[in-house]
Design a protein around this motif. Structure first.
Motif, short mmCIF file in Angstrom:
data_model
loop_
_atom_site.label_atom_id
_atom_site.label_comp_id
_atom_site.label_asym_id
_atom_site.label_seq_id
_atom_site.Cartn_x
_atom_site.Cartn_y
_atom_site.Cartn_z
N LYS A 155 -17.76 19.59 5.73
CA LYS A 155 -16.46 19.01 6.05
C LYS A 155 -15.56 18.98 4.81
CE LYS A 155 -17.74 16.07 9.94
NZ LYS A 155 -17.84 14.70 10.43
N LYS A 156 -16.15 18.69 3.67
CA LYS A 156 -15.39 18.64 2.41
C LYS A 156 -14.82 20.01 2.07
CE LYS A 156 -15.95 17.22 -2.40
NZ LYS A 156 -16.90 16.74 -3.41
N HIS A 157 -15.65 21.07 2.19
CA HIS A 157 -15.18 22.43 1.89
C HIS A 157 -14.12 22.88 2.89
CE1 HIS A 157 -17.93 23.14 -1.36
NE2 HIS A 157 -18.99 22.83 -0.61
N GLU A 158 -14.27 22.49 4.14
CA GLU A 158 -13.29 22.85 5.17
C GLU A 158 -11.95 22.18 4.88
OE1 GLU A 158 -11.72 24.59 8.57
OE2 GLU A 158 -13.63 25.01 7.57
N LYS A 159 -11.99 20.95 4.43
CA LYS A 159 -10.76 20.23 4.10
C LYS A 159 -10.05 20.91 2.92
CE LYS A 159 -9.14 15.60 2.90
NZ LYS A 159 -9.53 14.21 2.64
N ARG B 283 -10.28 24.01 2.03
CA ARG B 283 -9.77 25.31 2.46
C ARG B 283 -8.45 25.16 3.21
NH1 ARG B 283 -9.47 28.13 6.83
NH2 ARG B 283 -10.67 26.67 8.10
N VAL B 284 -8.37 24.18 4.10
CA VAL B 284 -7.15 23.97 4.88
C VAL B 284 -6.00 23.54 3.95
CG1 VAL B 284 -6.09 22.47 6.64
CG2 VAL B 284 -8.34 23.48 7.04
N LEU B 285 -6.28 22.66 3.00
CA LEU B 285 -5.24 22.24 2.07
C LEU B 285 -4.73 23.40 1.22
CD1 LEU B 285 -6.51 18.75 0.86
CD2 LEU B 285 -4.49 19.23 2.23
N ASN B 286 -5.63 24.28 0.80
CA ASN B 286 -5.22 25.43 -0.01
C ASN B 286 -4.38 26.42 0.80
OD1 ASN B 286 -6.35 24.57 -2.40
ND2 ASN B 286 -8.34 25.52 -1.96
N GLU B 287 -4.66 26.54 2.09
CA GLU B 287 -3.86 27.42 2.93
C GLU B 287 -2.46 26.84 3.14
OE1 GLU B 287 -5.75 28.17 6.65
OE2 GLU B 287 -7.42 29.27 5.75
#
Length: 150
Positions: A9-13, A15-19
């Motif tokens: 979940k941390k990595h997904e968050k 990734r979304v913020l970087n996009e």
């Protein structure tokens, strides 16, 4: 499994913020460009704050409206009265409740009391205690106490 899931979940968050918000490259910008970037970010923050404030006001207004409507519904339903239990009363109780004389009569507590005869207790005469101690001393005094107990 829980640790792996939280890491995922941390990595997904991230990734979304970087996009959505790519990292800023500030090293190649001049002072004027940095100031313009700050002003732009402040304008965006103001817009987001206005939207957040509007949403809070709408939520508060809807909450009060829901409360008033629920109060109106309760008023229309009326107050529900609890079921009352039947109490059995004898005819004497019912007649006693309706007569006025029962309220006016006073209880006479002294009428049913027993009479007790008072017996006068035998009181010993108060004498000089020194004479009493001399009389009770020795075997003669103990014999007197023994004979008095019988």
């Amino acid at each position: 499994m829980l640790v792996a899931e939280s890491e995922e979940k941390k990595h997904e968050k991230e990734r979304v913020l970087n996009e959505c918000f790519p990292p800023l490259k500030l090293s190649s910008l001049s002072v004027q460009e940095l100031q313009d970037l700050c002003k732009e970010l402040n304008r965006k923050i103001d817009v987001v704050d206005e939207v957040r404030y509007d949403m809070e006001v709408k939520v508060a207004r809807n909450g009060t409206e829901i409360q008033t409507l629920s109060n109106k519904i309760n008023e229309l339903k009326g107050v529900k009265r609890p079921n009352l239990k039947r109490v059995k009363k004898t005819t004497d109780d019912m007649l006693g409740a309706y007569t006025e004389t029962s309220k006016l009569t006073k209880a006479d507590f002294k009428a049913n009391l027993k009479t007790v005869k008072k017996e006068d207790d035998k009181r010993e005469e108060v004498t000089d205690w020194r004479k009493n101690v001399e009389a009770m001393s020795g075997m003669q005094g103990r014999k007197k106490l023994f004979n008095a107990g019988q």
